[in-house]
Write an enzyme that holds these catalytic residues in place. Structure first.
Site, mmCIF file in Angstrom:
data_model
loop_
_atom_site.group_PDB
_atom_site.id
_atom_site.type_symbol
_atom_site.label_atom_id
_atom_site.label_comp_id
_atom_site.label_asym_id
_atom_site.label_seq_id
_atom_site.Cartn_x
_atom_site.Cartn_y
_atom_site.Cartn_z
ATOM 1 N N LYS A 17 39.777 -20.901 -28.206
ATOM 2 C CA LYS A 17 39.012 -21.104 -26.795
ATOM 3 C C LYS A 17 38.821 -19.773 -26.270
ATOM 4 C CE LYS A 17 39.761 -25.339 -25.025
ATOM 5 N NZ LYS A 17 40.536 -26.167 -25.891
ATOM 6 N N SER A 46 44.588 -25.165 -33.932
ATOM 7 C CA SER A 46 43.576 -24.558 -33.396
ATOM 8 C C SER A 46 44.570 -24.065 -31.556
ATOM 9 C CB SER A 46 42.807 -25.857 -32.153
ATOM 10 O OG SER A 46 44.092 -26.776 -32.093
ATOM 11 N N GLU A 83 35.526 -25.985 -16.132
ATOM 12 C CA GLU A 83 35.710 -27.217 -16.641
ATOM 13 C C GLU A 83 37.304 -27.130 -17.504
ATOM 14 O OE1 GLU A 83 33.356 -26.784 -18.619
ATOM 15 O OE2 GLU A 83 34.938 -27.423 -19.714
#
Ligand code: PLP
Length: 391
Positions: free
Chosen positions: A86, A374, A108
């Site tokens: 991220k 990830s 969010e």
């Protein structure tokens, strides 16, 4: 992109006028800086010295030997600062926000990973930060809530609907409507144009690195690249630089929850239809009356009823294969990697791993699979323990 803001028939920008004005401004800034040397220098400086890139491409030899087929390499996004991919995107967007003179950001979050990355970057660049998170996810991901708060963010628990990511997106969007001076840091390759292309741009570093790394290690490209798909940011980052290499099979794995033939899943492309959700035209799960369907996955990060428009396009044109993995398959994959390699993957990433575990034994030993890992699984330990106890 075929036409401004569209990937084939998908994408676009379906938003109120006030927001469109901001999106146009964001697009201008993005177009101005995406090839700007000084901007890229600053972005890469933070990727290297703050996020800890490049991340390794690790040969999972024990897992490979156990499965007895294709060589499995893991792209270690779990080793990125804060434990997932991220931050790659957040750093890019925060640097755009800085160029725009913004002092407050809104985000969010589902699993909390995007909220944590945004909270960190906001702390680093001295911006106020409000994060919207479904009340159910606040419960499932307490650790990430504390992390955000420690870094100075305000976390708002959203009680509406299924109290997960979809409702968090709606609440964050409403907060943006109420303060148009704030910068909306969007966490996945979704939403109205230009967000899907911004997120693609800042996540493509994953495949820029992995492509060079596999050429250095094996002297050739992989046979397959596998990534999990929630909104699709880690997947588009993992696929980006291979899209024109037709010898590389690209596979996106969605969350099948209790199974795609039950009511409890989040397999958007396997089971969905085309419509408008969160400002974009794409595949999504809708009820008969046209409202967005409630979705379910053990993994908060994959628990989203839509998918990024570029994935919808890559599905339609057949370049990427989209499959799914159930909760159970993902948990088994998580446990297997933990035992074989001493690496606890995020439950999201474990969906991609599950697909590699299904395929590798049927491939030959000189074939190569890259799995995009990830994120790391620390955040999931408590819910995995619960899952195993209640089985
Ligand atoms: C958020 C998240 C995902 C899902 O989001 P994408 O945008 O589909 O990548 C997957 N894995 C991890 C570790 C995440 O934090």
């Amino acid at each position: 992109m075929t036409q401004k803001g569209f990937y084939g028939d998908f994408g676009g920008s379906f938003v109120p006028k006030e927001i469109q004005t901001l999106l146009n401004e964001l697009e201008d800034i993005f177009e101005k800086y995406r090839k700007d040397d000084e901007f890229l220098k600053e972005y890469h400086y933070y990727l290297t010295d703050y996020a800890g890139r490049e991340t390794p491409l690790y040969f999972a030899e024990s897992l490979t030997n156990y499965l007895g087929g294709a060589k499995i390499y893991l792209k270690r996004e779990d080793l990125n600062h804060l434990g997932s991919h991220k931050l790659n995107n957040v750093l890019g967007q925060i640097l755009l926000a800085k160029r725009m003179g913004k002092t407050r950001v809104i985000a969010e979050t589902g699993a909390g990973q995007h909220g944590v990355a945004t909270a960190a970057a906001a702390a680093k660049f001295g911006m106020a930060c409000d994060v919207y998170m479904g009340a159910e996810d606040v419960k499932r991901q307490r650790l990430n809530v504390f992390r955000m708060e420690m870094m100075g963010a305000r976390v708002h628990a959203v009680e509406a609907g299924t109290a997960t990511l979809k409702e968090a997106v709606d609440a964050a969007f409403a907060a943006w409507m109420a303060d148009l001076d704030a910068f909306y840091v969007l966490g996945s390759a979704v939403g109205p144009h230009p967000y899907p292309s911004i997120v693609h741009e800042f996540q493509k570093i994953i495949s820029e690195e992995s492509r060079q790394q596999i050429l250095d290690k094996e002297g050739r490209l992989p046979d397959a690249v596998i990534a999990c798909v929630g909104g699709g940011s880690n997947a588009i980052g993992a696929f980006s630089e291979y899209i024109t290499d037709n010898s590389v099979t690209l596979i996106g794995v969605e969350a099948a929850g209790h199974g795609v033939d039950t009511e409890k899943h989040a397999a958007t492309m396997t089971k969905g239809s085309v419509g408008i959700i969160d400002g974009m035209k794409t595949f999504a799960l809708f009820e008969k009356d046209g409202s967005v369907a409630p979705v379910y996955s053990i993994s908060a990060g994959l628990d989203y009823p839509g998918v990024g428009p570029e994935h919808a396009f890559l599905k339609e044109n057949g370049r990427v294969e989209y499959v799914s993995a159930t909760d159970d398959e993902a948990v088994q994959a998580l446990l297997l990697l933990s035992k074989m390699e001493g690496i606890i993957p995020a439950i999201e990433s474990s969906h991609a791993l599950a697909e590699a575990i299904k395929r590798a034994p049927y491939m030959s030993k000189d074939q190569i699979i890259i799995v995009n890992l990830s994120g790391r699984g620390d955040k999931d330990v408590a819910s995995i323990a619960d899952y195993l106890e209640n089985k």
